[in-house]
Design a protein around this motif. Structure first.
Motif: not given
Length: 319
Positions: A97-122
């Motif tokens: 959104k609005d060329q905010e790449l760094e924010d997107l990378q942070k959101e991806l990081s948080n989501t990947v951790k969420l998957f793994l913490d719930n025994n789900t393979i990203p």
């Protein structure tokens, strides 16, 4: 999540049966905000990184933001051989959104951790290769602090460019290397398929200075498969976990014309799949992504089919 769009059923097209013979019948649509009721079952999370802002910043040809949905449309047509109890979930896309790449990378990081913490393979669908920075940091946040992750990058490029003017598709592993340097922890990186004409001498020097491992394209082939296997085994033995990222621009344009930086001098799918088999059999693989699909440059969906075939192989081998 301001950059999040829900999965769409129309991305999952293909033949129908009454036995879930095809992946479009097997896949379930889910959301990041929903609960994870599948902890006791083998579960794969498909998440799109719908951005090519990093490619734009790296002066490449944009279009990779359309990659995730193009992969889904090919994957859904493929046969389903997954066990009945295995879950294949589509979580939609993270968008820039609005060329905010760094924010997107942070959101991806948080989501990947969420998957793994719930025994789900990203399984992350790209999208430009800057996703690797967010993907890796999500893995790092999940594992114990005293453990190491080895990065295996199938690619023509090191992607070790400085991010002086902002994060971009050529800088993810530079950023990771610099953060490991600050923390005083080892940078475990192996790039497979590197082409000399696609990387400056400065990048080679940086790789050497930071103890990065690499295998030149001329040795990344079935002709040298024993050497490839040895390099992989040596690298994998020295780490606790593995993160594999597959950049489609590493493949020859005969197989992958739909990328920002296509070249006829790339590697072939056979050595990539043989290497991926060895990685999965190590039982150290945490997560996988396939990146840099640009559907606007593709021919007869050839690159999208290649990306989907790689994911099809990986989930069936992991299941």
């Amino acid at each position: 999540m301001s950059n999040y769009t829900l999965p769409k059923k129309e991305n999952w097209i293909g033949k129908s049966s009454d036995q879930q013979l095809y992946l479009n019948e097997k896949v379930e649509l889910s959301t990041i905000t929903s609960k994870f009721p599948y902890n006791k079952q083998k579960t794969f999370a498909l998440l799109g990184y719908s951005s090519d802002e990093g490619v734009r910043r790296n002066q490449g040809r944009v279009g990779a933001k359309l990659g995730p949905d193009a992969i889904r449309k090919q994957l859904g047509k493929m046969s389903n051989h997954l066990p009945t109890e295995t879950k294949l979930l589509d979580f939609g896309n993270l968008e820039c959104k609005d060329q905010e790449l760094e924010d997107l990378q942070k959101e991806l990081s948080n989501t990947v951790k969420l998957f793994l913490d719930n025994n789900t393979i990203p399984i992350i669908l790209g999208g430009s290769h800057d996703l690797a920075y967010g993907h890796y940091n999500g893995l790092l946040e999940h594992i114990p602090k005293n453990k190491t992750i080895g990065i295996i990058n199938f690619d023509a490029h090191f992607d070790l460019r400085p991010n002086t003017d902002g994060n971009n598709s050529g800088s993810p592993f530079y950023q990771i290397a610099m953060e490991h340097r600050v923390k005083g922890t080892p940078f475990k990186y192996l790039a497979m398929g590197i082409r000399k004409e696609a990387n400056t001498k400065n990048l080679y020097e940086f790789a050497e200075a930071n103890h990065a491992y690499y295998l030149q394209r001329k040795y990344f082939s079935m002709t040298h498969s024993e050497h490839v296997e040895l390099r992989l085994i040596q690298f994998m033995e020295d780490v606790d976990y593995l993160y594999t990222t597959i950049d489609l621009d590493g493949f020859s344009s005969a197989y992958a014309p739909g990328v920002s930086a296509a070249s006829p001098m790339g590697f072939a799918p056979d050595i990539a799949l043989k290497s991926l088999k060895l990685i999965i059999e190590s039982e150290k693989l945490l997560a996988l992504d396939v990146v840099e699909l640009n559907p606007t440059l593709d021919i007869d969906d050839q690159t999208a089919k290649l990306a989907a075939s790689i994911i099809h192989y990986a989930i069936h081998k992991l299941a």
